[in-house]
Scaffold this motif. Structure first.
Motif, PDB file in Angstrom:
ATOM      1  N   VAL A   1       4.546 -57.505   9.855  1.00 35.70           N
ATOM      2  CA  VAL A   1       3.724 -58.228   8.897  1.00 35.70           C
ATOM      3  C   VAL A   1       4.719 -57.574   7.476  1.00 35.70           C
ATOM      4  CG1 VAL A   1       1.744 -57.912   7.142  1.00 35.70           C
ATOM      5  CG2 VAL A   1       1.480 -58.036   9.464  1.00 35.70           C
ATOM      6  N   SER A   2       5.380 -58.496   6.679  1.00 37.06           N
ATOM      7  CA  SER A   2       6.387 -57.882   5.626  1.00 37.06           C
ATOM      8  C   SER A   2       5.149 -57.963   4.648  1.00 37.06           C
ATOM      9  CB  SER A   2       7.381 -58.915   5.598  1.00 37.06           C
ATOM     10  OG  SER A   2       6.855 -60.329   4.966  1.00 37.06           O
TER      11      SER A   2
ATOM     12  N   VAL B   1       0.811 -53.850  15.843  1.00 30.85           N
ATOM     13  CA  VAL B   1       1.298 -54.386  14.492  1.00 30.85           C
ATOM     14  C   VAL B   1       2.298 -53.463  13.968  1.00 30.85           C
ATOM     15  CG1 VAL B   1       0.865 -54.868  12.105  1.00 30.85           C
ATOM     16  CG2 VAL B   1      -0.980 -55.392  13.843  1.00 30.85           C
ATOM     17  N   ARG B   2       3.287 -53.773  13.297  1.00 33.63           N
ATOM     18  CA  ARG B   2       4.730 -53.178  12.715  1.00 33.63           C
ATOM     19  C   ARG B   2       4.498 -53.873  11.104  1.00 33.63           C
ATOM     20  NH1 ARG B   2       9.766 -54.330  15.056  1.00 33.63           N
ATOM     21  NH2 ARG B   2       9.214 -52.641  16.507  1.00 33.63           N
ATOM     22  N   VAL B   3       4.237 -52.737  10.235  1.00 30.55           N
ATOM     23  CA  VAL B   3       4.074 -53.186   8.754  1.00 30.55           C
ATOM     24  C   VAL B   3       5.272 -52.603   8.234  1.00 30.55           C
ATOM     25  CG1 VAL B   3       1.576 -53.104   8.806  1.00 30.55           C
ATOM     26  CG2 VAL B   3       2.882 -50.999   8.336  1.00 30.55           C
ATOM     27  N   LEU B   4       5.903 -53.715   7.074  1.00 33.53           N
ATOM     28  CA  LEU B   4       6.907 -53.391   6.207  1.00 33.53           C
ATOM     29  C   LEU B   4       6.757 -53.266   4.990  1.00 33.53           C
ATOM     30  CD1 LEU B   4       9.024 -56.171   7.855  1.00 33.53           C
ATOM     31  CD2 LEU B   4       8.421 -54.264   8.843  1.00 33.53           C
ATOM     32  N   GLY B   5       7.274 -52.362   4.283  1.00 32.57           N
ATOM     33  CA  GLY B   5       7.069 -51.990   2.722  1.00 32.57           C
ATOM     34  C   GLY B   5       8.299 -51.248   2.287  1.00 32.57           C
ATOM     35  N   ARG B   6       8.233 -51.369   0.980  1.00 35.01           N
ATOM     36  CA  ARG B   6       9.549 -50.449   0.150  1.00 35.01           C
ATOM     37  C   ARG B   6       9.269 -48.943   0.501  1.00 35.01           C
ATOM     38  NH1 ARG B   6      12.210 -53.429  -4.384  1.00 35.01           N
ATOM     39  NH2 ARG B   6      11.870 -55.493  -4.033  1.00 35.01           N
TER      40      ARG B   6
ATOM     41  N   GLN C   1       1.121 -45.507   4.765  1.00 36.12           N
ATOM     42  CA  GLN C   1       0.568 -44.354   5.867  1.00 36.12           C
ATOM     43  C   GLN C   1      -0.833 -45.094   6.297  1.00 36.12           C
ATOM     44  OE1 GLN C   1       1.853 -42.052   7.345  1.00 36.12           O
ATOM     45  NE2 GLN C   1      -0.083 -41.398   8.260  1.00 36.12           N
ATOM     46  N   ARG C   2      -1.795 -45.714   5.509  1.00 39.17           N
ATOM     47  CA  ARG C   2      -2.895 -45.866   5.773  1.00 39.17           C
ATOM     48  C   ARG C   2      -3.104 -47.061   7.176  1.00 39.17           C
ATOM     49  NH1 ARG C   2      -5.887 -50.796   4.707  1.00 39.17           N
ATOM     50  NH2 ARG C   2      -4.993 -52.195   3.280  1.00 39.17           N
ATOM     51  N   TYR C   3      -2.036 -47.754   7.238  1.00 37.16           N
ATOM     52  CA  TYR C   3      -1.760 -48.456   8.366  1.00 37.16           C
ATOM     53  C   TYR C   3      -1.809 -47.589   9.847  1.00 37.16           C
ATOM     54  CZ  TYR C   3      -1.736 -52.177   4.903  1.00 37.16           C
ATOM     55  OH  TYR C   3      -2.099 -52.897   3.751  1.00 37.16           O
TER      56      TYR C   3
ATOM     57  N   GLU D   1       2.778 -49.266  13.342  1.00 43.17           N
ATOM     58  CA  GLU D   1       4.059 -48.746  13.095  1.00 43.17           C
ATOM     59  C   GLU D   1       4.126 -49.181  11.696  1.00 43.17           C
ATOM     60  OE1 GLU D   1       7.330 -50.071  15.667  1.00 43.17           O
ATOM     61  OE2 GLU D   1       6.064 -49.741  17.480  1.00 43.17           O
ATOM     62  N   ALA D   2       5.023 -48.245  11.130  1.00 41.54           N
ATOM     63  CA  ALA D   2       5.618 -48.624   9.755  1.00 41.54           C
ATOM     64  C   ALA D   2       7.360 -48.490   9.724  1.00 41.54           C
ATOM     65  CB  ALA D   2       5.158 -47.331   8.734  1.00 41.54           C
ATOM     66  N   ALA D   3       7.770 -49.528   8.902  1.00 44.34           N
ATOM     67  CA  ALA D   3       9.012 -49.360   8.881  1.00 44.34           C
ATOM     68  C   ALA D   3       9.582 -49.613   7.015  1.00 44.34           C
ATOM     69  CB  ALA D   3       9.712 -50.500   9.387  1.00 44.34           C
TER      70      ALA D   3
END
Length: 295
Positions: A4-5, A26-31, A37-39, A45-47
């Motif tokens: 999810v971008s 799920v892998r969440v994307l953000g700047r 962090q809440r995800y 996963e976070a990227a």
């Protein structure tokens, strides 16, 4: 893995929340990883990735079997050439998603402005995003074209609370296909997982019924104990001046005003009738209750 971008945006977060609620990987994307962090606390996963950087996007989409994409941010108030930024984002997604062997489904957030060939302002890039993703071979691509976001009414809540009067460029009696972001997220999640098939390349979405800004203002007034609340239409010059005063560049003030005029003058409109497949459940009153409960 579903990626999810722009997961910190209103719609991206709605998609991510809907997927995590059903136990998807799920892998969440953000700047910013900190804002993701809440995800992570709920198993994602976070990227870190910028939507206009094909390299970081390509790495973040690696191993995905489904991807949610959107142009974000949707408005950069100080921009002096927003279409140039949108072109960079569109090109980055095309490069990042092309040739990913595991990728089976892509869902993009477009909008009802993509129905209008001459769309102006911040929504100009929606149709080009669709067209770019359509060039990809392999994945099934669905473009969501939701109508008028209920979140557009949030500034009206503050206005009514403070003064009893909400203002806008859209005529008071124009029926709007209002939709809650949470409902868009639920539809996107079902498409990404394959629980739902769109049946067409583009899918218009709208809430259970059209509402006018007169009705929206009255609902806000009732909820806030301001029964005298009213909506007052302003002209394009006044809207532009207010945007400039709020810190918008002349370029973004002009574009945002032009976009709103396209809605006000019905150039941006739904092209298909509301059906069981295109209607979402949340009413404006339900949306308003949730917003006020969080305040």
């Amino acid at each position: 893995m579903i990626v999810v971008s722009s997961a910190t945006s209103d719609t991206g977060s709605a998609v991510a929340d809907a997927l995590l609620a059903t136990g998807e990987q799920v892998r969440v994307l953000g700047r910013s990883r900190d804002r993701l962090q809440r995800y992570v606390e709920h198993g994602a996963e976070a990227a870190e990735a910028r939507t206009d950087d094909p390299g970081s996007l390509r790495a973040a989409f690696a191993g995905a079997h489904a991807a949610f994409v959107m142009i974000a941010p949707g408005i950069i108030p100080g921009s002096t050439d927003f279409p140039a930024y949108q072109r960079r984002v569109i090109n980055a997604f095309r490069q990042a998603l092309g040739g990913l062997g595991d990728l089976a489904r892509i869902v993009s957030l477009s909008g009802w402005a993509a129905n209008h060939d001459g769309a102006r302002g911040p929504v100009w890039g929606l149709r080009p995003l669709e067209e770019a993703l359509d060039t990809l071979t392999g994945p099934e691509v669905t473009h969501l074209r939701p109508g008028w976001f209920m979140e557009n009414a949030l500034p009206m809540i503050d206005e009514v609370r403070a003064t009893g009067t909400a203002h806008g460029l859209i005529p008071a009696d124009l029926p709007l296909p209002a939709i809650a972001t949470a409902d868009i997220g639920a539809v996107a999640a079902d498409l990404l997982t394959g629980r739902r098939k769109a049946g067409a390349r583009t899918l218009e979405l709208q809430g259970p019924r059209d509402v006018t800004l007169t009705e929206i203002t009255a609902a806000i007034g009732r909820a806030l104990g301001r029964p005298e609340a009213r909506y007052e239409q302003i002209d394009a010059a006044t809207m532009r001046e207010r945007l400039l005063a709020a810190g918008f560049s002349p370029h973004m003030a002009d574009g945002t005003t032009a976009m709103t005029l396209d809605v006000a003058e019905r150039r941006i409109a739904m092209r298909r009738p509301r059906t069981a497949q295109t209607a979402t459940p949340t009413t404006f009153e339900e949306f308003l209750t949730r917003v006020l409960d969080r305040q």
